[in-house]
Design a protein around this motif. Sequence first.
Motif, mmCIF file in Angstrom:
data_model
loop_
_atom_site.group_PDB
_atom_site.id
_atom_site.type_symbol
_atom_site.label_atom_id
_atom_site.label_comp_id
_atom_site.label_asym_id
_atom_site.label_seq_id
_atom_site.Cartn_x
_atom_site.Cartn_y
_atom_site.Cartn_z
ATOM 1 N N CYS A 20 0.748 -1.211 0.098
ATOM 2 C CA CYS A 20 -0.032 0.019 -0.010
ATOM 3 C C CYS A 20 0.954 1.268 0.035
ATOM 4 O O CYS A 20 0.196 2.309 -0.133
ATOM 5 C CB CYS A 20 -0.732 -0.052 1.308
ATOM 6 N N VAL A 21 2.196 1.078 0.004
ATOM 7 C CA VAL A 21 2.962 2.370 0.288
ATOM 8 C C VAL A 21 3.719 2.417 -1.059
ATOM 9 O O VAL A 21 4.556 1.493 -1.455
ATOM 10 C CB VAL A 21 3.928 2.391 1.478
ATOM 11 N N GLY A 22 3.777 3.673 -1.503
ATOM 12 C CA GLY A 22 4.767 3.786 -2.706
ATOM 13 C C GLY A 22 4.690 5.109 -3.493
ATOM 14 O O GLY A 22 3.894 6.073 -2.664
ATOM 15 N N CYS B 147 10.117 -5.320 6.316
ATOM 16 C CA CYS B 147 10.305 -4.004 7.132
ATOM 17 C C CYS B 147 11.269 -2.970 6.672
ATOM 18 O O CYS B 147 11.231 -1.711 6.590
ATOM 19 C CB CYS B 147 10.179 -4.321 8.713
ATOM 20 N N ALA B 148 12.478 -3.707 6.349
ATOM 21 C CA ALA B 148 13.616 -2.673 5.802
ATOM 22 C C ALA B 148 13.555 -2.349 4.459
ATOM 23 O O ALA B 148 13.770 -1.209 4.418
ATOM 24 C CB ALA B 148 14.975 -3.929 5.826
ATOM 25 N N ASP B 149 12.839 -2.941 3.830
ATOM 26 C CA ASP B 149 12.470 -2.250 2.515
ATOM 27 C C ASP B 149 11.529 -1.524 2.478
ATOM 28 O O ASP B 149 11.416 -0.330 1.907
ATOM 29 C CB ASP B 149 11.952 -3.693 1.542
ATOM 30 N N LEU B 150 10.521 -1.616 3.426
ATOM 31 C CA LEU B 150 9.561 -0.536 3.501
ATOM 32 C C LEU B 150 10.283 0.499 4.271
ATOM 33 O O LEU B 150 9.716 1.816 3.835
ATOM 34 C CB LEU B 150 8.308 -1.142 4.459
ATOM 35 N N LEU B 151 10.992 0.496 5.138
ATOM 36 C CA LEU B 151 11.820 1.792 5.707
ATOM 37 C C LEU B 151 12.560 2.476 4.767
ATOM 38 O O LEU B 151 12.568 3.664 4.720
ATOM 39 C CB LEU B 151 12.697 1.093 6.791
ATOM 40 N N GLY B 152 13.179 1.714 3.728
ATOM 41 C CA GLY B 152 14.125 2.281 2.794
ATOM 42 C C GLY B 152 13.230 2.997 1.634
ATOM 43 O O GLY B 152 13.758 4.244 1.364
ATOM 44 N N ARG B 153 11.917 2.998 1.603
ATOM 45 C CA ARG B 153 10.964 3.786 0.967
ATOM 46 C C ARG B 153 10.431 4.925 1.746
ATOM 47 O O ARG B 153 10.444 5.908 1.130
ATOM 48 C CB ARG B 153 9.854 2.913 0.334
ATOM 49 N N VAL B 154 10.237 4.778 2.843
ATOM 50 C CA VAL B 154 9.580 5.722 3.859
ATOM 51 C C VAL B 154 10.589 6.970 4.129
ATOM 52 O O VAL B 154 10.371 8.088 3.896
ATOM 53 C CB VAL B 154 9.089 5.167 5.024
ATOM 54 N N VAL B 155 11.866 6.651 4.512
ATOM 55 C CA VAL B 155 12.901 7.249 4.736
ATOM 56 C C VAL B 155 13.521 8.477 3.713
ATOM 57 O O VAL B 155 13.777 9.636 4.005
ATOM 58 C CB VAL B 155 14.207 6.904 5.541
ATOM 59 N N PHE C 105 11.700 8.915 0.697
ATOM 60 C CA PHE C 105 10.427 9.333 -0.013
ATOM 61 C C PHE C 105 10.621 10.615 -0.523
ATOM 62 O O PHE C 105 10.947 11.430 0.062
ATOM 63 C CB PHE C 105 9.211 9.034 0.819
ATOM 64 N N PRO C 106 10.257 10.605 -1.966
ATOM 65 C CA PRO C 106 9.754 9.788 -2.907
ATOM 66 C C PRO C 106 10.803 8.901 -3.531
ATOM 67 O O PRO C 106 10.558 8.022 -4.268
ATOM 68 C CB PRO C 106 9.219 10.523 -3.866
ATOM 69 N N ALA C 107 11.966 9.012 -3.225
ATOM 70 C CA ALA C 107 13.254 8.233 -3.652
ATOM 71 C C ALA C 107 13.158 7.065 -2.741
ATOM 72 O O ALA C 107 12.484 6.836 -1.857
ATOM 73 C CB ALA C 107 14.537 8.973 -3.780
ATOM 74 N N GLU C 108 14.056 5.912 -3.063
ATOM 75 C CA GLU C 108 14.141 4.947 -2.400
ATOM 76 C C GLU C 108 15.580 4.442 -1.857
ATOM 77 O O GLU C 108 16.583 4.795 -2.845
ATOM 78 C CB GLU C 108 13.551 3.599 -3.100
ATOM 79 N N LEU C 109 15.866 3.959 -0.981
ATOM 80 C CA LEU C 109 17.126 3.236 -0.356
ATOM 81 C C LEU C 109 16.874 1.817 -0.722
ATOM 82 O O LEU C 109 16.065 1.214 -0.354
ATOM 83 C CB LEU C 109 17.293 3.614 0.985
ATOM 84 N N PRO C 110 18.098 1.264 -1.307
ATOM 85 C CA PRO C 110 18.028 -0.287 -1.454
ATOM 86 C C PRO C 110 17.959 -0.793 -0.315
ATOM 87 O O PRO C 110 18.696 -0.402 0.626
ATOM 88 C CB PRO C 110 19.409 -0.464 -2.348
#
Length: 338
Positions: free
Chosen positions: A36-38, A300-308, A310-315
């Motif tokens: 649901c997050v993106g 959770c790590a993948d979700l955290l990489g998207r949140v911190v 945002f809107p870019a992503e950390l691998p």
Amino acid sequence: MATPDQHTVSSEIRKAPAPVLAMAGLLAVAVVASVCVGASGLSFSRALQGLLVWDGSADHALVLDVRLPRAVLAVLVGANLAVAGLLAQTLTRNPLASPQTFGINAGASVAIVLTVAILPGLGTGGTVLPAFAGAAAVGAIMWFLSLSGAVTTVGLALAGITLQLVLTALVQALLIMSASTQDLVFWLAGSVTGADWSKVSVILPFTIAGCAAALLFGRHLGVLELDVTTGQSLGQNTRHVAALASLLVVLLAGSAVAVSGPIGFVGLIVPHIVRRLPGGGDLRRLAGLCLVGGPLLLVCADLLGRVVAFPAELPVGIVTALIGTPTFLLLAARQRHR
């Protein structure tokens, strides 16, 4: 009719339902949140609807063809790495062992990058066998060092990290020399970005086979925690059992690297966490807990990489490294003190 080993596995699972069910519930929540997050601007309710009711819209296609495969791939990779780490620690009787600290992930990465440099345009499925070969070569080196007894627990981990650094430097050299490998730069950070159902189909058979074997043969694999003489006195052929554990580590870690790159520290952290949970103990229970704990950590790590970012992503590999590095240093310090 169920075999005795199947009855034993079922019995072990029933003995410790609480931590498994609790982590499974958290994992379900994390997977839904991941879907649901993106950055596309799709609302939470609309994304959740895409999981439950398909209407053929572009929004629902985004959920089912982009976000859901990413979450599923994170679950499978997390399970592979956690169980591989547990087996590596059991095989070498070294609490600092993992596919990354022993250089197994780096060995698979070198083999994949070299193969892509020679055969440009090779799909994900074509990188699986090279990944197995690279992981097996490095795993054999570390296993022989462990058997020699000439290297301490901390020294063995440092040897693995040194080997990993050398192999990483080799990967970087290959990236510089070959234009066909430039698109692997993001992959080498460890990422489930760009996941699709084809990648899920590549890793799924190895996850099922490897994790099922760890559960079914856990009673035999657990003997590796004892010395060779004790294992033989219990009627176990320790060489055959060690060979099985080594094969499972290569299959699980190699297939994970082939689809997601060298994601580190999941195989180190999760086994230590589950050993401290109620119901932990023998290897079958620990493997069952790793099957849920590994996916939970990686999703959770993948979700955290998207949140911190945002809107870019950390691998996700960068996030697990930020979590795992201080954990490794703490474990190494404790082991050195002991």
